[in-house]
Design an enzyme around this catalytic site. Structure first.
Site, PDB file in Angstrom:
ATOM      1  N   TYR A 148      -6.144  10.601   4.891  1.00  0.00           N
ATOM      2  CA  TYR A 148      -4.870  10.932   4.264  1.00  0.00           C
ATOM      3  C   TYR A 148      -5.103  11.742   2.979  1.00  0.00           C
ATOM      4  CZ  TYR A 148      -2.781   7.790   7.684  1.00  0.00           C
ATOM      5  OH  TYR A 148      -2.374   7.213   8.863  1.00  0.00           O
TER       6      TYR A 148
ATOM      7  N   ARG B 128      -7.390  -6.666  13.384  1.00  0.00           N
ATOM      8  CA  ARG B 128      -6.947  -6.722  14.773  1.00  0.00           C
ATOM      9  C   ARG B 128      -6.948  -8.129  15.362  1.00  0.00           C
ATOM     10  NH1 ARG B 128     -10.755  -1.880  16.213  1.00  0.00           N
ATOM     11  NH2 ARG B 128     -11.506  -2.556  14.168  1.00  0.00           N
TER      12      ARG B 128
ATOM     13  N   ARG C  83      -7.807   1.658  -1.853  1.00  0.00           N
ATOM     14  CA  ARG C  83      -8.535   1.684  -0.575  1.00  0.00           C
ATOM     15  C   ARG C  83      -9.297   2.995  -0.492  1.00  0.00           C
ATOM     16  NH1 ARG C  83      -7.008  -0.227   5.614  1.00  0.00           N
ATOM     17  NH2 ARG C  83      -8.786  -1.636   5.522  1.00  0.00           N
TER      18      ARG C  83
ATOM     19  N   GLN D   4       0.841  -1.196   0.000  1.00  0.00           N
ATOM     20  CA  GLN D   4       0.000   0.000   0.000  1.00  0.00           C
ATOM     21  C   GLN D   4       0.878   1.249   0.000  1.00  0.00           C
ATOM     22  OE1 GLN D   4      -2.125   1.672   3.516  1.00  0.00           O
ATOM     23  NE2 GLN D   4      -3.979   0.955   2.490  1.00  0.00           N
TER      24      GLN D   4
END
Length: 330
Positions: free
Chosen positions: A171, A313, A219, A101
């Protein structure tokens, strides 16, 4: 029949099952962003046995001004390619596919980290950081497009199976997409088609340099979940355009909200977003978000909410999660 165990062919990319380890920052790189032994050990442990079909490496900065945090992995210059090739090899030897990524933090960084004033589409405060960035000029935008292009070239040279362009979690590309931070009056601002213009230019540039057969993922922060921010209707338009531009897989997450929805305990809490986007595209869609049980993953796939399931996670906490999950389905 197990949906999670089903293989998937996406162009030249063959996945042995539908399980994805999404990108999660480790802060384990060297101070200059180079691959460390700790990173090699981490991905060796996570990929052991090849139970995870696809591992998407943590976000890596495409240039110094886009660095998000200390000890973030770098894809910003040719010197990193050799060690990144070793990282790709570690994952491949274990039987998983590896995607890298690539990212520019935009205003989601600080002057302390990058040494200069952070940049953004407009000189408005970042909703999460509070800082006001320098507004990018057209020339500076072209420079960023080139940086994404060169980063993608390095990803391919390092032997990865594809590249993922990061436009989520507040971002830079998410900042262009979101009306919260994009107040531009030129070709990059206004309606959603203008707000994704930089994305489309990056996709085109990346496709030119990596070739037709190399998978491109994107993404997408498909909703900010904030008043005045991006909505799923914006993202349905964007998703169709990204598919037309040559994106092979869409990886859906949150926008300025980040990768969680406060107070949500539902497994697969971004499923309403992936379900809506699946209705308007024909390329595979990845769903992540609080998925911790294999039966929840099975149900989300069975209901057609997504084509691939990202478990973050749970795998971060338990490196044997994928093995136990897959063995329970056989």
């Amino acid at each position: 029949m197990s949906y999670l165990l089903e293989p998937l062919q996406v162009g030249t990319l063959r996945l042995s099952n539908r399980l994805v380890m999404p990108p999660m920052a480790t802060a384990k790189s060297e101070s200059d962003g180079e691959v460390s032994q700790a990173i090699l050990d981490y991905y060796m442990e996570k990929s052991e046995g090849g139970y995870i079909a696809l591992i998407i490496i943590e976000h890596s900065f495409i240039k110094q001004e886009g660095k998000a945090s200390e000890q973030q992995l770098s894809i910003s210059n040719d010197s990193v390619v050799k060690d990144l090739r070793e990282l790709a090899d570690v994952i491949h030897r274990n039987g998983s596919k590896a995607i890298m990524q690539i990212n520019h933090a935009g205003s989601a960084t600080t002057e302390e980290i990058i040494g200069t004033t952070p940049v953004g589409p407009s000189a408005v405060a970042n909703p999460r950081k509070g800082n006001v960035p320098h507004e990018l000029t057209d020339e500076e935008i072209e420079d960023i497009i080139d940086a994404f292009c060169n980063a993608a070239r390095r990803v391919k040279e390092a032997g990865f199976d594809g590249v993922e362009i990061h436009s989520a979690h507040g971002y830079l590309l998410n900042q262009f997409f979101s009306p919260l931070t994009n107040k531009r009056a030129d070709e990059y601002g206004g309606d959603v088609h203008n707000r994704i213009r930089i994305h489309l230019k990056i996709i085109k540039a990346v496709r030119t340099v990596v070739g037709e057969g190399f998978p491109i993922l994107l993404r997408l922060g498909a909703s900010d979940y904030m008043s005045g921010g991006t909505t799923i209707e914006d993202s349905k338009i964007a998703a169709r355009e990204f598919e037309k531009a040559g994106v092979n897989i869409l990886d859906i997450s949150g926008g300025f909200l980040g990768y969680t929805i406060p107070g949500s305990t539902e497994q697969g809490y971004f499923a309403p977003l992936t379900e809506a986007i699946k209705k308007v595209v024909s390329i595979p869609v990845i769903l992540t978000g609080g998925i911790t049980e294999v039966q929840a993953a099975e149900q989300l796939l069975a209901e057609g909410k997504a084509d691939l399931i990202g478990v973050g996670r749970a795998i971060f906490k338990d490196s044997k999660w994928a093995q136990k999950a897959m063995e329970s389905l056989r």
